[in-house]
Design a protein around this motif. Structure first.
Motif, PDB file in Angstrom:
ATOM      1  N   LEU A  65       0.836  -1.199   0.000  1.00  0.00           N
ATOM      2  CA  LEU A  65       0.000   0.000   0.000  1.00  0.00           C
ATOM      3  C   LEU A  65       0.873   1.251   0.000  1.00  0.00           C
ATOM      4  O   LEU A  65       0.645   2.179  -0.783  1.00  0.00           O
ATOM      5  CB  LEU A  65      -0.932  -0.005   1.208  1.00  0.00           C
ATOM      6  N   ARG A  66       1.886   1.289   0.851  1.00  0.00           N
ATOM      7  CA  ARG A  66       2.791   2.442   0.915  1.00  0.00           C
ATOM      8  C   ARG A  66       3.501   2.630  -0.431  1.00  0.00           C
ATOM      9  O   ARG A  66       3.624   3.738  -0.931  1.00  0.00           O
ATOM     10  CB  ARG A  66       3.796   2.254   2.038  1.00  0.00           C
ATOM     11  N   LYS A  67       3.924   1.512  -1.026  1.00  0.00           N
ATOM     12  CA  LYS A  67       4.603   1.577  -2.319  1.00  0.00           C
ATOM     13  C   LYS A  67       3.660   2.119  -3.399  1.00  0.00           C
ATOM     14  O   LYS A  67       4.044   2.955  -4.218  1.00  0.00           O
ATOM     15  CB  LYS A  67       5.118   0.191  -2.705  1.00  0.00           C
ATOM     16  N   THR A  68       2.428   1.663  -3.401  1.00  0.00           N
ATOM     17  CA  THR A  68       1.452   2.098  -4.397  1.00  0.00           C
ATOM     18  C   THR A  68       1.155   3.586  -4.251  1.00  0.00           C
ATOM     19  O   THR A  68       1.182   4.336  -5.242  1.00  0.00           O
ATOM     20  CB  THR A  68       0.150   1.291  -4.278  1.00  0.00           C
ATOM     21  N   LEU A  69       0.867   4.017  -3.039  1.00  0.00           N
ATOM     22  CA  LEU A  69       0.577   5.440  -2.820  1.00  0.00           C
ATOM     23  C   LEU A  69       1.796   6.299  -3.157  1.00  0.00           C
ATOM     24  O   LEU A  69       1.661   7.366  -3.765  1.00  0.00           O
ATOM     25  CB  LEU A  69       0.127   5.674  -1.375  1.00  0.00           C
ATOM     26  N   GLY A  70       2.971   5.824  -2.779  1.00  0.00           N
ATOM     27  CA  GLY A  70       4.198   6.557  -3.104  1.00  0.00           C
ATOM     28  C   GLY A  70       4.428   6.646  -4.599  1.00  0.00           C
ATOM     29  O   GLY A  70       4.830   7.693  -5.121  1.00  0.00           O
ATOM     30  N   PHE A  71       4.161   5.553  -5.297  1.00  0.00           N
ATOM     31  CA  PHE A  71       4.318   5.552  -6.748  1.00  0.00           C
ATOM     32  C   PHE A  71       3.393   6.578  -7.400  1.00  0.00           C
ATOM     33  O   PHE A  71       3.805   7.328  -8.286  1.00  0.00           O
ATOM     34  CB  PHE A  71       4.039   4.154  -7.311  1.00  0.00           C
ATOM     35  N   LEU A  72       2.130   6.612  -6.968  1.00  0.00           N
ATOM     36  CA  LEU A  72       1.185   7.572  -7.537  1.00  0.00           C
ATOM     37  C   LEU A  72       1.652   9.007  -7.289  1.00  0.00           C
ATOM     38  O   LEU A  72       1.611   9.851  -8.192  1.00  0.00           O
ATOM     39  CB  LEU A  72      -0.210   7.361  -6.949  1.00  0.00           C
ATOM     40  N   ALA A  73       2.108   9.288  -6.073  1.00  0.00           N
ATOM     41  CA  ALA A  73       2.576  10.639  -5.747  1.00  0.00           C
ATOM     42  C   ALA A  73       3.799  11.004  -6.578  1.00  0.00           C
ATOM     43  O   ALA A  73       3.869  12.101  -7.150  1.00  0.00           O
ATOM     44  CB  ALA A  73       2.881  10.732  -4.254  1.00  0.00           C
ATOM     45  N   GLU A  74       4.752  10.096  -6.668  1.00  0.00           N
ATOM     46  CA  GLU A  74       5.968  10.360  -7.439  1.00  0.00           C
ATOM     47  C   GLU A  74       5.658  10.563  -8.920  1.00  0.00           C
ATOM     48  O   GLU A  74       6.233  11.443  -9.570  1.00  0.00           O
ATOM     49  CB  GLU A  74       6.965   9.219  -7.260  1.00  0.00           C
ATOM     50  N   MET A  75       4.761   9.738  -9.443  1.00  0.00           N
ATOM     51  CA  MET A  75       4.382   9.859 -10.845  1.00  0.00           C
ATOM     52  C   MET A  75       3.765  11.234 -11.117  1.00  0.00           C
ATOM     53  O   MET A  75       4.108  11.902 -12.091  1.00  0.00           O
ATOM     54  CB  MET A  75       3.397   8.747 -11.214  1.00  0.00           C
ATOM     55  N   ASP A  76       2.870  11.663 -10.242  1.00  0.00           N
ATOM     56  CA  ASP A  76       2.226  12.959 -10.432  1.00  0.00           C
ATOM     57  C   ASP A  76       3.219  14.103 -10.298  1.00  0.00           C
ATOM     58  O   ASP A  76       3.174  15.070 -11.057  1.00  0.00           O
ATOM     59  CB  ASP A  76       1.082  13.144  -9.432  1.00  0.00           C
ATOM     60  N   LEU A  77       4.125  14.018  -9.323  1.00  0.00           N
ATOM     61  CA  LEU A  77       5.110  15.074  -9.130  1.00  0.00           C
ATOM     62  C   LEU A  77       6.113  15.150 -10.279  1.00  0.00           C
ATOM     63  O   LEU A  77       6.603  16.226 -10.609  1.00  0.00           O
ATOM     64  CB  LEU A  77       5.851  14.876  -7.808  1.00  0.00           C
TER      65      LEU A  77
END
Length: 192
Positions: A84-96
């Motif tokens: 879950l942490r990896k998924t949320l982090g991936f989404l944030a990094e992708m958007d940034l």
């Protein structure tokens, strides 16, 4: 007998998705689509019927690609909370990392069109429901593994996690740095 199509409609939907994602529905003109797809207006309307019909196809394409990516991340290695942490982090990094800061096309469509465009609203509702269901299933897995307390309502956790994703995707559009997003991710995962 009509002339054969000189373009790939499937590739055109992909290109249209990029335009709608960047500019929004109202901000995208038929000329923007013609320019991006490299076709004439006649071909655009003969193939897709209308700008709105093409938008619906583009939104479906986005939904399907995002659902596959989410499921792949959930099925990866690690504990439920790590995934879950990896998924949320991936989404944030992708958007940034996106120079256009497009965020999530579904979230953008909901903000722009909810209440005024029934077809788009229904597509986004189904996408959100699918995402929420995937989060609920992940919460149930976490309960089975002992990571998440058994008395927690998995449906409520699915809703919480969907809300977190929607908020993250919006915050990322205006974030100056990733600190706030990391705090949201950490607080969310730690609250489970």
């Amino acid at each position: 007998m009509g002339r054969p199509k000189q373009f790939d409609p499937d590739a055109a939907v992909e290109q249209a998705m990029e335009v709608f994602w960047r500019k929004g529905y109202a901000g995208t003109t038929p000329q923007d689509l013609v320019d991006a797809l490299g076709i004439g207006k006649g071909s655009l309307y003969n193939t897709f019927g209308s700008k709105h019909a093409l938008f619906e196809q583009a939104l479906r394409r986005y939904r399907d690609s995002q659902a596959v990516a989410l499921i792949e991340m959930f099925e990866g290695p690690g504990t439920v909370k790590e995934r879950l942490r990896k998924t949320l982090g991936f989404l944030a990094e992708m958007d940034l990392a996106d120079p256009d800061r497009r965020g999530c096309m579904a979230v953008n469509a909901a903000a722009e069109l909810a209440g005024t465009d029934k077809a788009a609203t229904e597509l986004v509702q189904r996408m959100f429901a699918r995402t929420e269901d995937a989060f609920r299933a992940l919460a149930e897995e976490g309960q089975r593994s002992g990571e998440i307390a058994p008395e927690r309502d998995p449906a409520a956790l699915g809703s919480l996690l969907l809300n977190t994703v929607v908020g993250l995707r919006l915050l990322a559009r205006v974030a100056e740095n990733p600190d706030r997003l990391r705090r949201v991710i950490d607080a969310t995962v730690d609250s489970l």
